[in-house]
Design an enzyme around this catalytic site. Structure first.
Site, PDB file in Angstrom:
ATOM      1  N   TYR A 345       4.315  66.743 -20.292  1.00 35.23           N
ATOM      2  CA  TYR A 345       4.181  68.104 -19.779  1.00 35.23           C
ATOM      3  C   TYR A 345       4.139  69.122 -20.924  1.00 35.23           C
ATOM      4  O   TYR A 345       4.845  68.983 -21.907  1.00 35.23           O
ATOM      5  CB  TYR A 345       5.367  68.431 -18.846  1.00 35.23           C
ATOM      6  CG  TYR A 345       5.021  69.501 -17.836  1.00 35.23           C
ATOM      7  CD1 TYR A 345       4.559  69.160 -16.565  1.00 35.23           C
ATOM      8  CD2 TYR A 345       5.121  70.843 -18.159  1.00 35.23           C
ATOM      9  CE1 TYR A 345       4.215  70.135 -15.638  1.00 35.23           C
ATOM     10  CE2 TYR A 345       4.780  71.828 -17.240  1.00 35.23           C
ATOM     11  CZ  TYR A 345       4.328  71.466 -15.978  1.00 35.23           C
ATOM     12  OH  TYR A 345       3.986  72.441 -15.077  1.00 35.23           O
ATOM     13  N   GLU A 380       9.220  75.642 -15.986  1.00 33.59           N
ATOM     14  CA  GLU A 380       8.425  74.420 -15.825  1.00 33.59           C
ATOM     15  C   GLU A 380       9.096  73.195 -16.429  1.00 33.59           C
ATOM     16  O   GLU A 380       8.804  72.072 -16.050  1.00 33.59           O
ATOM     17  CB  GLU A 380       7.049  74.595 -16.493  1.00 33.59           C
ATOM     18  CG  GLU A 380       6.140  75.521 -15.741  1.00 33.59           C
ATOM     19  CD  GLU A 380       4.819  75.677 -16.459  1.00 33.59           C
ATOM     20  OE1 GLU A 380       3.882  74.930 -16.139  1.00 33.59           O
ATOM     21  OE2 GLU A 380       4.721  76.546 -17.349  1.00 33.59           O
ATOM     22  N   LYS A 441      -9.686  66.679 -19.367  1.00 38.74           N
ATOM     23  CA  LYS A 441      -8.420  67.103 -18.785  1.00 38.74           C
ATOM     24  C   LYS A 441      -8.527  67.213 -17.264  1.00 38.74           C
ATOM     25  O   LYS A 441      -9.516  67.683 -16.731  1.00 38.74           O
ATOM     26  CB  LYS A 441      -8.013  68.466 -19.349  1.00 38.74           C
ATOM     27  CG  LYS A 441      -6.592  68.813 -18.972  1.00 38.74           C
ATOM     28  CD  LYS A 441      -6.321  70.254 -18.735  1.00 38.74           C
ATOM     29  CE  LYS A 441      -5.185  70.402 -17.729  1.00 38.74           C
ATOM     30  NZ  LYS A 441      -3.992  69.572 -17.967  1.00 38.74           N
TER      31      LYS A 441
END
Ligand code: ATP
Ligand code: MG
Ligand code: MG
Ligand code: MG
Length: 511
Positions: A345, A380, A441
C-alpha cells in the site's frame, strides 16, 4: 522491532490519582489487554491510567527511567542504528526501552531520529509529549480535560463525554466528533495535563526538493532501501509472514523481497464476483514459491462490510473508504489471529502511480507534491484496519527512508519510456516475471470491483447517477456517527438501514 508490538492504547494522564484503569470497550482492536497504571515519583508528574493492547500477553507497554516514562504503540525499524547512537545494543531492548534511551540522550528531538510505525506518549516532569511517526501511520487522538488529558489510538474511545478540547497546536479536529483532536503526522505535541500550555514540533516533512540521479543509481538505491524496509518488517528469519498480494508491481515487489533468503511467505488475494486479479497474483506466487491463498467474497457481501471499514479507519471520505474496504474484508477473512501482514500500500503516492494519464512531468510532480501534502488524516495506513481482526499490518513503501527517496526522485525517473512507476519496475526486474514488471497499474478498488459494487447497490434501489457520490458521502457520515461517535459495534450497523436513513434525509425514494 519487538516480536509483538503494542497495537493500541487509551491513556488518561491526570493530576488526580486514578481509581482504576477503565475498561476496554468490546468494539476496539482485539488483542491482549495490559493495564497501565503509573504513579508519579515526584510532585508535578502526572498519574497514568488506562490500557494498552498487544498481540501477545508477554508484551510490555511502558518503559521508565530517571523520571521519564514512555508508552509506545507500534514498532521502530532501525533499531541497530538507534542502538548505535544511544550507546546500547538494541538486542535486549523493547522498542519502548529503545525510545526511552533515545529520549534520555536527545530529549524530545530524539523523536526526529525515529523511523518507525508508532504512536508514543512520553512524560517527563509535569510535561507530556504525544507524538506520531513521520507519516502518522498510527492515528493518535487526544481530548484535553480540566483534570488532565486523554490520549488514544482510536478516536471512538474518546467520543464519550464530549466537551471542548482546547485547540492545541499540532492537532486538528477529528471528523464528526466534538472535542476530539488528531495529532498531525510527523508531529510531537507537548502538553501540561490540566492546563492549556501546549506547543508542537515537527519531526518530519515530505521533501519538496527533487534529486538528479542516474537511472542506474536510482534503481539500485530504490532496490536497496526497499529491501531494507521489507526485511526490518518481517521479524526473525523463520517467523512466518503474510503478504496481501494483488499481482500489481507494488505488492509483488514486497513479496519478492520478503521471499529473499528462503523465508516462508504466505500470500493472500481477494476477489469478488465483479472482479479479481487472481491470475496476475498467481503468476507472482508461482514464480516466488509462496504458499498462496485466494479468498472470494460476493461484491454485495463486501459492500455490506462498509461499517467495519469506517469503524476501523474512522474517516468519512467515501472514496478513501473504497480503497480500504477490500483490505478490511480480506483481513477479517484471515483465520489465525496475531498474523503479521505486509502490504504494497502507498507506493502510488510518492511515485504518482494513480496519475496514468498525466502527460507532462510538471503535472506529474505537482500531483505528487499535492498528494504528499494532503495524505494526513486519511488514515489509509491505520493499523486498526487489521487490528480489528487481531492482525498487525505494516507498509514498507511508507518506511521513512523509502518515502524520502521515492518522493525526492525527479519525476523523469517515475515516468519514463512510456511507463509509470518506472524506477520501481526497473529495480525489481530481476526478481519478478516480465509480465508482472510491465503490468499496468490497477487500483485496489478497481481490481476488487468495490467502487462499482457500491454504485450498483445504490442504482438498484433507484439512486440516480448524479446522486451516487452524495449518497455515498452521506452514508459514510452515518456509518461514522454510529460506529465511532455512538460506538455501536460495526456488526450491528445494517447497510440497508443506513441507506434508508440517507435516502429519506435526501428526499430520494427507494424504488
Ligand atoms: P499497482 O498499484 O501497480 O496496481 P498493487 O496492486 O500492488 O500495484 P494497489 O493497487 O495500489 O497496489 O493496492 C494497494 C495494496 O493493497 C497492494 O499493494 C496490495 O498489498 C493490496 N491489494 C490490493 N488489491 C488486492 C487484492 N485484490 N488482494 C489482496 N491484496 C490487495
Ligand atoms: Mg499500488
Ligand atoms: Mg489524494
Ligand atoms: Mg493494484
Amino acid at each position: 522491532m519487538g516480536s509483538s508490538p503494542i497495537i493500541g492504547f487509551s491513556i488518561h494522564l491526570g493530576t488526580v490519582a486514578p481509581t482504576d484503569t477503565g475498561s476496554i470497550p468490546p468494539w476496539v482492536s482485539t488483542g491482549h489487554a495490559i493495564p497501565v497504571l503509573v504513579e508519579p515519583k515526584t510532585s508535578g508528574e502526572p498519574y497514568w491510567s488506562g490500557w494498552a493492547l498487544a498481540g501477545d500477553s508477554r508484551a510490555t507497554a511502558v518503559a521508565s527511567h530517571d523520571g521519564v516514562t514512555v508508552l509506545l504503540a507500534g514498532e521502530l525499524y532501525h533499531r541497530a542504528e538507534l542502538g548505535s547512537v544511544v550507546g546500547e545494543t538494541a538486542d535486549g531492548l523493547s522498542d519502548a526501552e529503545l525510545l526511552l534511551a533515545c529520549w534520555l540522550r536527545y530529549g524530545p528531538s530524539g523523536l526526529r531520529l525515529c523511523n518507525g510505525r508508532f504512536a508514543a506518549v512520553v512524560a517527563e516532569n509535569d510535561s507530556v509529549v504525544v507524538a506520531t511517526d513521520h507519516a502518522g501511520t498510527i492515528p493518535l487522538y487526544l481530548r484535553t480535560r480540566p483534570d488532565g488529558v486523554d490520549v488514544a489510538t482510536e478516536a471512538k474511545v474518546l467520543a464519550e463525554g464530549a466537551g471542548d478540547s482546547f485547540p492545541a497546536p499540532g492537532t486538528e479536529p477529528a471528523p464528526g466528533l466534538t472535542g476530539v483532536r488528531r495529532v498531525q503526522a510527523g508531529t510531537a505535541v507537548t502538553l501540561v495535563p490540566g492546563s492549556t500550555v501546549a506547543e508542537a514540533a515537527r519531526t518530519w516533512r515530505p521533501p519538496h526538493h527533487r534529486l538528479i540521479v542516474s537511472p542506474d543509481e536510482a534503481m539500485n538505491r530504490v532496490a536497496d532501501v526497499l529491501d531494507k524496509a521489507v526485511r526490518t518488517r518481517l521479524g526473525g528469519p523463520h517467523d512466518p509472514v503474510t503478504a496481501v498480494l494483488s499481482g500489481g508491481i507494488d505488492s509483488s515487489s514486497v513479496v519478492a523481497l520478503a521471499s529473499g533468503g528462503g523465508r516462508p511467505v504466505r500470500t493472500i488475494s481477494l476477489g469478488t464476483d465483479i472482479g479479481d486479479e487472481f491470475a496476475a497474483a498467481r503468476v507472482v506466487a508461482e514464480h516466488l514459491g509462496t504458499r498462496h491463498h485466494e479468498f472470494r467474497c460476493s461484491s454485495e457481501e463486501l459492500v455490506r462490510q462498509l461499517p467495519w471499514a469506517v469503524a476501523a479507519a474512522e474517516i468519512v471520505d467515501a472514496e478513501v473508504l473504497e480503497y480500504l474496504l477490500p483490505l478490511v474484508v480480506l483481513y477479517r477473512m484471515v483465520p489465525n489471529e496475531g498474523t503479521r501482514i505486509v502490504t504494497g500500500y502507498g507506493a502510488d503516492i510518492p511515485l504518482g502511480g494513480m496519475h496514468r494519464t498525466t502527460e507532462r512531468l510538471h503535472s506529474l510532480d505537482e500531483v505528487i507534491a499535492f498528494d504528499m501534502g494532503t495524505f494526513d488524516g486519511l488514515n489509509e495506513l491505520s493499523p486498526v484496519l487489521g487490528s480489528m481482526a487481531g492482525h498487525w499490518t505494516t507498509h514498507p513503501f511508507w518506511d521513512r527512508d523509502v518515502l524520502d527517496l521515492l518522493t525526492a526522485l525527479e519525476p523523469g525517473l517515475k515516468r519514463r519510456d512510456g511507463r509509470d512507476k518506472w524506477v520501481l519496475r526497473e529495480a525489481m526486474r530481476e526478481l519478478l516475471p516480465t509480465a508482472t514488471v510491465t503490468r499496468p497499474k490497477l487500483g485496489i478498488h478497481e481490481g476488487s470491483g468495490t467502487s462499482s459494487a457500491w454504485s450498483q447497490l445504490l442504482r438498484r434501489v433507484g439512486v440516480a447517477e448524479s446522486d451516487l457520490a452524495s449518497v455515498k458521502t452521506a452514508m459514510a457520515a452515518v456509518f461514522h456517527r454510529r460506529t465511532v461517535r455512538e460506538q455501536e459495534p460495526p456488526g450491528e450497523v445494517s447497510f440497508d438501514d443506513v441507506l434508508d436513513e440517507v435516502m429519506s434525509e435526501q428526499n430520494l425514494a427507494v424504488t
